[in-house]
Design a protein around this motif. Sequence first.
Motif, PDB file in Angstrom:
ATOM      1  N   GLN A 152      -5.772   2.517  79.001  1.00  0.00           N
ATOM      2  CA  GLN A 152      -4.338   2.311  79.204  1.00  0.00           C
ATOM      3  C   GLN A 152      -3.977   2.451  80.683  1.00  0.00           C
ATOM      4  O   GLN A 152      -4.604   3.204  81.425  1.00  0.00           O
ATOM      5  N   LYS A 153      -2.971   1.701  81.106  1.00  0.00           N
ATOM      6  CA  LYS A 153      -2.497   1.783  82.487  1.00  0.00           C
ATOM      7  C   LYS A 153      -1.007   2.052  82.503  1.00  0.00           C
ATOM      8  O   LYS A 153      -0.304   1.825  81.520  1.00  0.00           O
ATOM      9  N   PHE A 154      -0.528   2.511  83.632  1.00  0.00           N
ATOM     10  CA  PHE A 154       0.908   2.708  83.781  1.00  0.00           C
ATOM     11  C   PHE A 154       1.601   1.354  83.823  1.00  0.00           C
ATOM     12  O   PHE A 154       1.047   0.382  84.353  1.00  0.00           O
ATOM     13  N   PRO A 155       2.815   1.250  83.265  1.00  0.00           N
ATOM     14  CA  PRO A 155       3.561  -0.005  83.385  1.00  0.00           C
ATOM     15  C   PRO A 155       3.869  -0.297  84.843  1.00  0.00           C
ATOM     16  O   PRO A 155       3.958   0.611  85.671  1.00  0.00           O
ATOM     17  N   GLU A 156       4.011  -1.574  85.154  1.00  0.00           N
ATOM     18  CA  GLU A 156       4.342  -1.958  86.528  1.00  0.00           C
ATOM     19  C   GLU A 156       5.657  -1.327  86.930  1.00  0.00           C
ATOM     20  O   GLU A 156       6.636  -1.352  86.181  1.00  0.00           O
ATOM     21  N   GLU A 157       5.668  -0.732  88.128  1.00  0.00           N
ATOM     22  CA  GLU A 157       6.885  -0.108  88.617  1.00  0.00           C
ATOM     23  C   GLU A 157       7.646  -1.080  89.498  1.00  0.00           C
ATOM     24  O   GLU A 157       7.070  -1.803  90.298  1.00  0.00           O
ATOM     25  N   SER A 158       8.941  -1.093  89.329  1.00  0.00           N
ATOM     26  CA  SER A 158       9.784  -1.981  90.128  1.00  0.00           C
ATOM     27  C   SER A 158      10.675  -1.151  91.034  1.00  0.00           C
ATOM     28  O   SER A 158      10.901   0.031  90.797  1.00  0.00           O
ATOM     29  N   GLY A 159      11.194  -1.789  92.066  1.00  0.00           N
ATOM     30  CA  GLY A 159      12.116  -1.103  92.963  1.00  0.00           C
ATOM     31  C   GLY A 159      11.390  -0.229  93.958  1.00  0.00           C
ATOM     32  O   GLY A 159      10.307  -0.547  94.426  1.00  0.00           O
ATOM     33  N   THR A 207       3.404   8.833  87.586  1.00  0.00           N
ATOM     34  CA  THR A 207       3.222   7.519  88.191  1.00  0.00           C
ATOM     35  C   THR A 207       1.781   7.390  88.674  1.00  0.00           C
ATOM     36  O   THR A 207       1.114   8.386  88.972  1.00  0.00           O
ATOM     37  N   ALA A 208       1.319   6.135  88.764  1.00  0.00           N
ATOM     38  CA  ALA A 208      -0.071   5.872  89.137  1.00  0.00           C
ATOM     39  C   ALA A 208      -0.378   6.318  90.562  1.00  0.00           C
ATOM     40  O   ALA A 208      -1.510   6.706  90.861  1.00  0.00           O
ATOM     41  N   ASN A 209       0.624   6.288  91.441  1.00  0.00           N
ATOM     42  CA  ASN A 209       0.358   6.552  92.855  1.00  0.00           C
ATOM     43  C   ASN A 209       0.556   8.008  93.249  1.00  0.00           C
ATOM     44  O   ASN A 209       0.520   8.349  94.428  1.00  0.00           O
ATOM     45  N   ASP A 231       7.467  17.980  75.217  1.00  0.00           N
ATOM     46  CA  ASP A 231       6.583  17.310  76.182  1.00  0.00           C
ATOM     47  C   ASP A 231       6.318  15.886  75.714  1.00  0.00           C
ATOM     48  O   ASP A 231       5.390  15.635  74.950  1.00  0.00           O
ATOM     49  N   GLU A 232       7.138  14.969  76.201  1.00  0.00           N
ATOM     50  CA  GLU A 232       7.074  13.595  75.708  1.00  0.00           C
ATOM     51  C   GLU A 232       6.866  12.559  76.807  1.00  0.00           C
ATOM     52  O   GLU A 232       6.927  11.360  76.552  1.00  0.00           O
ATOM     53  N   SER A 233       6.600  13.001  78.038  1.00  0.00           N
ATOM     54  CA  SER A 233       6.503  12.063  79.159  1.00  0.00           C
ATOM     55  C   SER A 233       5.160  11.366  79.255  1.00  0.00           C
ATOM     56  O   SER A 233       5.030  10.353  79.940  1.00  0.00           O
ATOM     57  N   GLU A 234       4.124  11.908  78.602  1.00  0.00           N
ATOM     58  CA  GLU A 234       2.812  11.268  78.633  1.00  0.00           C
ATOM     59  C   GLU A 234       2.876   9.947  77.869  1.00  0.00           C
ATOM     60  O   GLU A 234       3.597   9.827  76.873  1.00  0.00           O
ATOM     61  N   LEU A 235       2.096   8.964  78.321  1.00  0.00           N
ATOM     62  CA  LEU A 235       2.111   7.662  77.658  1.00  0.00           C
ATOM     63  C   LEU A 235       1.321   7.672  76.354  1.00  0.00           C
ATOM     64  O   LEU A 235       1.531   6.833  75.486  1.00  0.00           O
ATOM     65  N   ASP A 236       0.407   8.622  76.222  1.00  0.00           N
ATOM     66  CA  ASP A 236      -0.417   8.729  75.016  1.00  0.00           C
ATOM     67  C   ASP A 236      -0.112  10.051  74.320  1.00  0.00           C
ATOM     68  O   ASP A 236      -0.432  11.113  74.834  1.00  0.00           O
TER      69      ASP A 236
END
Length: 367
Positions: free
Chosen positions: A331-338, A165-167, A213-218
Amino acid sequence: MSAAALTREGGEDAFRRLFRFYRQRDVSNLQGVLDFSVPGAQVFRSQLSISSVSDQDAYRAGLQPVSQWKAYGLNGYPGFIFISNPFLPGCQRHWVKQCLKLYPQKPNVCNLDLHMAPEKTIDLWGQSKEQLRRKGSSKWEPRSLLEKLRWVTLGYHYNWDTKYTANHHTPFPSDLAFLSEQVAAACGFRGFQAQAGILNYYHFDSSLGIHADESELDHSRPLLSFSFGQSSIFLLGGRKREEAPTAMFMHSGDIMVMSGFSRLLYHAVPRVLPNPEGTSLPSCLDQPASSDLPVGSVIEHSSDEDWQVCAKYLQSSRINMTIRQVLAEGQKFPEESGTNRKGQAPSEDSHQQENSRAKRHKPTTDS
């Protein structure tokens, strides 16, 4: 039954069967395990991008000139590159010391943070060094905090529930970033950015479960893996768990690069083994780094006192650093909700490591 017979069986649990076979304490027949120091028919020499890394930059990272590296590929695994210990004499010591003394420090995250007060995990090295230095051979001696260390995360901190996550990010170590950039460039990936790292700490009774290892966005950038200390068996499979893996040894200083087709393959570490030389430490760790390091070198000399602690730790342990680029350029992380998903790592008391992808990065230790 032999490993070869298990491989021929195939079927739904092909990977798991071989994982359990090599996990056995009494396995003495390791003829089916590839050793890149004696390459066989399945192995071929890999071409590296020699011009992408200057000899000076290689020296600054503690590496031999790329023209001297021994790099191999495996038939059936495009994008997989195995580099047999390209480190200059003594330079592995720097990375071992960093993994034990510096990288576990805050603000980085480790498994001990899950069940210890923050003030107790500020200085694991300082709390452990005397106990480690005095440590004997009895397995009944209490373990130091460093010996209880299982993983540390760097940069974008991997979270076993929420991934990246970005934060949840802290600065990535500059020396490790430089090393990773040189290795990636030599393998044809100039511009690689070391954004996240997971350090795994293994002992002779440790293993790492089956995962991809598939969690990276790129996924267009490679996964880099560095090993130090005792040896291990590494299993490299396919895109599906039904595919039987290839077993290979990883020794101190060896580097693996998983890219392209091989970037998302299932893999695991079923077993840690004493180094094949039969000595307490592999000979590549015997001597200190040269006193004549180049200007701008990221390698620091280890004091005799510090190396005594590291050497004692490594007599029964292996350290692995896996480095990855999480985001593509721009690239950026998708907006997180919740709710805020700031990461927390999982507990370390799972014994079903080969079944759990969610707990994939934790070395599991039999108790």
